[in-house]
Design an enzyme around this catalytic site. Structure first.
Site, PDB file in Angstrom:
ATOM      1  N   GLY A 158       0.809  -1.209   0.000  1.00 28.78           N
ATOM      2  CA  GLY A 158       0.000   0.000   0.000  1.00 28.78           C
ATOM      3  C   GLY A 158       0.843   1.260   0.000  1.00 28.78           C
ATOM      4  CG  ASN A 170       3.114  -2.335   6.417  1.00 25.57           C
ATOM      5  OD1 ASN A 170       3.237  -1.128   6.276  1.00 25.57           O
ATOM      6  ND2 ASN A 170       2.461  -3.086   5.563  1.00 25.57           N
ATOM      7  CG  ASN A 220      -0.091  -8.293   4.666  1.00 21.42           C
ATOM      8  OD1 ASN A 220      -0.254  -7.087   4.784  1.00 21.42           O
ATOM      9  ND2 ASN A 220      -1.097  -9.107   4.430  1.00 21.42           N
ATOM     10  NE  ARG A 280       0.688   3.024   4.438  1.00 22.28           N
ATOM     11  CZ  ARG A 280       0.370   1.729   4.497  1.00 22.28           C
ATOM     12  NH1 ARG A 280       0.037   1.181   5.636  1.00 22.28           N
ATOM     13  NH2 ARG A 280       0.413   0.983   3.419  1.00 22.28           N
ATOM     14  CG  HIS A 290      -5.224  -6.916   2.962  1.00 19.99           C
ATOM     15  ND1 HIS A 290      -5.180  -8.174   2.392  1.00 19.99           N
ATOM     16  CD2 HIS A 290      -4.173  -6.222   2.437  1.00 19.99           C
ATOM     17  CE1 HIS A 290      -4.150  -8.227   1.547  1.00 19.99           C
ATOM     18  NE2 HIS A 290      -3.524  -7.073   1.571  1.00 19.99           N
ATOM     19  CD1 TRP A 291      -3.110  -4.526   6.026  1.00 20.12           C
ATOM     20  CD2 TRP A 291      -3.744  -2.637   7.034  1.00 20.12           C
ATOM     21  NE1 TRP A 291      -2.827  -3.484   5.167  1.00 20.12           N
ATOM     22  CE2 TRP A 291      -3.209  -2.324   5.764  1.00 20.12           C
ATOM     23  CE3 TRP A 291      -4.212  -1.614   7.854  1.00 20.12           C
ATOM     24  CZ2 TRP A 291      -3.127  -1.013   5.296  1.00 20.12           C
ATOM     25  CZ3 TRP A 291      -4.127  -0.308   7.390  1.00 20.12           C
ATOM     26  CH2 TRP A 291      -3.590  -0.017   6.125  1.00 20.12           C
TER      27      TRP A 291
END
Length: 289
Positions: free
Chosen positions: A40, A48, A111, A191, A267-268
């Site tokens: 991302g 992350n 990931n 972020r 997703h995380w």
């Protein structure tokens, strides 16, 4: 997702490779655990996984590379990405960096985009990977629903249509996770600020164009049988980026494999289900050290 690590001794390296410099952070002592971040905007190794490091450093020497194009590592050019996929580039650079650090065998976790690199590393040099953890990995997955997925669309959209903004970063994070209320304005801002580096933005345009031209990630699913390492799959049931239905190929073709699915999780996994994530991978990898 900013660099919020406290009370940890983070050691930093700038490792030369024939492709460019790779930035690596590490902490802890013990068997080596290499952790590869997702793709991302604004992603990096430390950002992350920052909230997992304190727990994991008790049992492992945790090694956190910034993959090519991200964090402090070099940026592949448009020409580089025409010649080779981002996964091919990353595997080459990371194995060179690990060799320079004197790391021979290691546990490996990845990931999403980093999951694709982890699969390819385990396929190409299976004797070096002692334990493998894949969290909704790219490349080993074939969706049964429409593509690009909702999460992929948000990633493509982020640097286009007027460029980055905090509003777009908030929308991106909402798509990545099941419950965005876990992540406040400070996380969005950190972020977002990490995504503003001009060289990272330029890389991302090249990366997205190459991704579209190649028709997506490398088809790593074709060679899943080459993975020899015991493998743990971690997946959020509600992942809208790399969806759970894609796990079937990995389960069918990796020899020694198990799957843990988290309900009410996107997703995380490492952030949304932090404690369970840390306990699962510590137990799984410690048995294989």
């Amino acid at each position: 997702m900013g660099h919020l690590v406290t009370d940890l001794d983070l050691r930093h390296h700038r490792v030369p490779t024939t492709l460019g410099e790779i930035t690596v952070a590490e902490t802890g002592e013990g068997p080596v655990l290499v952790m590869l971040h997702g793709g991302g905007p604004g992603a990096s190794g430390v950002s992350n996984y920052y909230q997992n490091l304190q727990a994991l450093a008790r049992n492992f020497r945790v090694v956190l590379p910034d993959q090519p194009g991200f964090g402090g590592s070099y940026r592949p050019t448009e020409e580089d990405l025409e010649k080779r996929s981002i996964t091919e580039i990353t595997v080459d650079a990371l194995y060179q960096a690990l060799d320079s650090l004197g790391i021979d065998t290691f546990h490996l976790l990845g990931n999403s985009l980093g999951g694709a690199a982890a699969i390819a590393m385990a396929q190409q040099r299976p004797e070096r990977v002692t334990g493998l953890v894949l969290m909704a990995p790219g490349g080993g997955w074939l969706p049964f629903g429409p593509t690009p997925t909702e999460g992929q669309k948000e990633m493509f959209r982020y640097y286009n249509g007027g460029g980055p903004s905090e509003k777009k970063m908030a929308a991106f994070i909402r798509t990545m996770v099941f419950d965005h209320r876990q992540f406040g304005e400070d996380v969005v801002r950190a972020r977002y600020e990490a995504s503003l580096d001009e060289s990272h933005s330029a890389f991302y345009h090249h990366y997205n164009a190459a991704f579209a031209k190649r028709g997506g990630m490398d088809p790593l699913w074709r060679d899943l049988h080459r993975i020899k390492a015991p493998t743990l799959l971690l997946w959020g049931r509600d992942d809208r980026t790399i969806t759970l239905d894609g796990a079937q190929l990995l389960l069918k073709h990796i020899r020694d494999v198990q799957l843990h699915v988290f309900g009410r999780c996107g997703h995380w996994v490492q952030l949304e289900r932090q404690r369970e994530f840390e306990e699962l991978i510590t137990g799984f990898l410690t048995e294989r050290s």
